[in-house]
Design a protein around this motif. Sequence first.
Motif, PDB file in Angstrom:
ATOM      1  N   GLN A 171       0.853  -1.190   0.000  1.00 29.60           N
ATOM      2  CA  GLN A 171       0.000   0.000   0.000  1.00 29.60           C
ATOM      3  C   GLN A 171       0.885   1.236   0.000  1.00 29.60           C
ATOM      4  O   GLN A 171       1.853   1.308   0.748  1.00 29.60           O
ATOM      5  CB  GLN A 171      -0.903  -0.006   1.240  1.00 29.60           C
ATOM      6  CG  GLN A 171      -1.898   1.130   1.298  1.00 29.60           C
ATOM      7  CD  GLN A 171      -2.675   1.105   2.599  1.00 29.60           C
ATOM      8  OE1 GLN A 171      -2.396   1.848   3.533  1.00 29.60           O
ATOM      9  NE2 GLN A 171      -3.673   0.233   2.685  1.00 29.60           N
TER      10      GLN A 171
ATOM     11  N   SER B 241       0.870   5.660  -0.204  1.00 28.82           N
ATOM     12  CA  SER B 241       0.224   6.963  -0.254  1.00 28.82           C
ATOM     13  C   SER B 241       1.306   8.022  -0.178  1.00 28.82           C
ATOM     14  O   SER B 241       2.365   7.806   0.424  1.00 28.82           O
ATOM     15  CB  SER B 241      -0.799   7.129   0.875  1.00 28.82           C
ATOM     16  OG  SER B 241      -0.199   6.971   2.141  1.00 28.82           O
TER      17      SER B 241
ATOM     18  N   ASP C 283      -2.855   4.806  -6.166  1.00 32.41           N
ATOM     19  CA  ASP C 283      -2.316   5.395  -4.940  1.00 32.41           C
ATOM     20  C   ASP C 283      -3.019   6.712  -4.634  1.00 32.41           C
ATOM     21  O   ASP C 283      -3.492   7.411  -5.540  1.00 32.41           O
ATOM     22  CB  ASP C 283      -0.812   5.637  -5.076  1.00 32.41           C
ATOM     23  CG  ASP C 283      -0.048   4.349  -5.336  1.00 32.41           C
ATOM     24  OD1 ASP C 283      -0.591   3.282  -5.044  1.00 32.41           O
ATOM     25  OD2 ASP C 283       1.081   4.424  -5.849  1.00 32.41           O
TER      26      ASP C 283
ATOM     27  N   ARG D 104      -8.826   9.363   5.798  1.00 32.87           N
ATOM     28  CA  ARG D 104      -8.153   8.451   4.867  1.00 32.87           C
ATOM     29  C   ARG D 104      -7.201   7.476   5.551  1.00 32.87           C
ATOM     30  O   ARG D 104      -6.731   6.532   4.909  1.00 32.87           O
ATOM     31  CB  ARG D 104      -7.410   9.252   3.799  1.00 32.87           C
ATOM     32  CG  ARG D 104      -8.343  10.027   2.877  1.00 32.87           C
ATOM     33  CD  ARG D 104      -7.604  10.720   1.761  1.00 32.87           C
ATOM     34  NE  ARG D 104      -8.518  11.446   0.893  1.00 32.87           N
ATOM     35  CZ  ARG D 104      -8.135  12.202  -0.138  1.00 32.87           C
ATOM     36  NH1 ARG D 104      -6.835  12.337  -0.413  1.00 32.87           N
ATOM     37  NH2 ARG D 104      -9.022  12.835  -0.878  1.00 32.87           N
TER      38      ARG D 104
ATOM     39  N   SER E   9      -8.043   5.338   7.410  1.00 31.46           N
ATOM     40  CA  SER E   9      -8.756   4.061   7.492  1.00 31.46           C
ATOM     41  C   SER E   9      -8.167   3.030   6.545  1.00 31.46           C
ATOM     42  O   SER E   9      -8.313   1.816   6.755  1.00 31.46           O
ATOM     43  CB  SER E   9     -10.242   4.262   7.184  1.00 31.46           C
ATOM     44  OG  SER E   9     -10.420   4.784   5.869  1.00 31.46           O
ATOM     45  N   THR E  10      -7.479   3.489   5.485  1.00 33.96           N
ATOM     46  CA  THR E  10      -6.851   2.525   4.570  1.00 33.96           C
ATOM     47  C   THR E  10      -5.750   1.744   5.270  1.00 33.96           C
ATOM     48  O   THR E  10      -5.541   0.558   4.987  1.00 33.96           O
ATOM     49  CB  THR E  10      -6.266   3.250   3.343  1.00 33.96           C
ATOM     50  OG1 THR E  10      -5.305   4.231   3.772  1.00 33.96           O
ATOM     51  CG2 THR E  10      -7.372   3.948   2.555  1.00 33.96           C
TER      52      THR E  10
ATOM     53  N   ASP F  24      -7.449  -0.854   7.407  1.00 31.38           N
ATOM     54  CA  ASP F  24      -7.910  -1.988   6.594  1.00 31.38           C
ATOM     55  C   ASP F  24      -6.764  -2.959   6.318  1.00 31.38           C
ATOM     56  O   ASP F  24      -6.954  -4.187   6.357  1.00 31.38           O
ATOM     57  CB  ASP F  24      -8.496  -1.494   5.275  1.00 31.38           C
ATOM     58  CG  ASP F  24      -9.765  -0.676   5.455  1.00 31.38           C
ATOM     59  OD1 ASP F  24     -10.382  -0.805   6.530  1.00 31.38           O
ATOM     60  OD2 ASP F  24     -10.130   0.080   4.539  1.00 31.38           O
TER      61      ASP F  24
END
Length: 407
Positions: free
Chosen positions: A169, A171, A191, A392, A394-395, A398
Motif C-alpha cells: 500500500q 500513499s 495510490d 483516509r 482508514s486505509t 484496513d
Amino acid sequence: MPSRRVGFFGKLGAGNYGNDGSLEALLAHLRNHHPTIPVDCMAAGPKVVEQRYGIPAVDLSWDRGGLRSGSRLLDRGLTALRVGLGVGVDAWRIARWTRRHSVAIVPGMGTFESTMQVRPWQTPWSLFALAMSARAFGTSLAVVSVGASNPPDPITRILLARALRLASQRSFRDEQSRTAASEMGVDTSHDVVLPDLAFALPTPPRLGSTSGTIGIGVIAWYGAEYERAGADAINVRYRAVLQDFLGRVVDSGHNVRLLVGDDIDVPVAIDLRDAVLAERPWLAADAIVFDPVSTLGEYMSQVVALDAVVASRFHNVLCALMCGVPTIAVGYGAKHRVLMERFGVSRFSHEIRSLDVDDLERSLEALLAEGDRLSPQLLDLAAAERQVLVDRLSTVDDLISSSRGRG
C-alpha cells in the motif's frame, strides 16, 4: 493464528523532529484503533524511540562509522570495506526483523526524496532490503504519506523505485510526490495523496496579540547529493545570507527566536546567534533567543506566539502554518512550493540556493502587514487537511485488519 505485529521502519529517533513527529502521529492512531496489537520499531535511534514512545526498538544500521587512520588512502579503503560489509549485514538484519511482522510501516517523512545528501547504500538500500524482505516473507508493507522525488543518481532511483513497487500500500503527501514516483516507473494509478502525518498532531491555540518576535529557522544546509562537490561553498553562502538577514531583523527592532528542525542544526543556530551578537555588543542577550527542543509538539509551543516564522526545514514550515503563524518558506525542494501553494501563500516562498537578503527582507515586511488576515485562513486550511488525513487513515486500518498473523 499467531497475533498480528506491526513494525515501524525508518530514520527515526535520530534527531529529526519531522521524522519523529510522523511516527508519533501514526503511533497514536494505532494505539487508538488497534490497542491490542504489539508494535515495535527498526530505527536509526532506537534508544530515543524506546524512551520517548515506549515501544521496543532495534538499530536500523550495523555500520556506525569508524576511527580515522590519518591516511586518506587507507581511510577510503576502510570505508569501502565497511560499506560493503554493512550492505550485507543490514540486509540480513532487516530481513530478520521484517519476517516477525504481519505489517511493516514506513511512516511519512521524505524517505523517498533526494533533497538531502544521501548515498545509495544508506536509506535507499535499507528501503529496498525492507521491501524485498516483506515480499519474501509475506509481510504487508505500507508506505504512508511519504515524500518522493525523482533522484538523478541511477542506483538510488532503481532502489527507491523497486521499494515503492513492492509495497502493499502506498500513499504520498502531495501530488508532486506521486508524480515523481510515476516518473520512476511506479504505477501510482491506485495510490492516494494523503496529507502529511504531522497534521494529526495536536496544535496549541494561536494567541491573538502580537509579541514583537520573529522566528527564524536555520538548517545545516550543504546542498543535495548531486551538489556534494560544492557543499562547503553552498554552506558558506547560506550562512552569510542568513546572518545578514538576522542582523537586519534585530536592527529593525524585532526580537528573534531561532528555530531548528534537527539536532544537526543546533550548532548552526548557536554560531549565527553568537556572530550577530558579537557584531552588535549593544544588544541585550535576549534579543536573540535559542532554546533547543526535541519534538514537533515542543516546536509548536515555541512558534504559536510568534508574529511570523521564516524557516527551511519542511516540518518547521508545515507546523508553523498549522499553528496559524504567517510563514515564509526558504525551501530546498519542490515540496516547499507545493505546501505553500496548498495554504494559499506561495508568494512567500523563496529558494534557498538563490536566496537574496533584500528579497527576504521585503517578503517579511509584506508578511507582517498581512498577518492578521492570514492567520485565520491558515488555521482553517490546517483543520481541513487534518480531517482529510483522519478520514483516509482508514486505509491503513484496513491493511492491518486484513494482514495475516505473524508471531
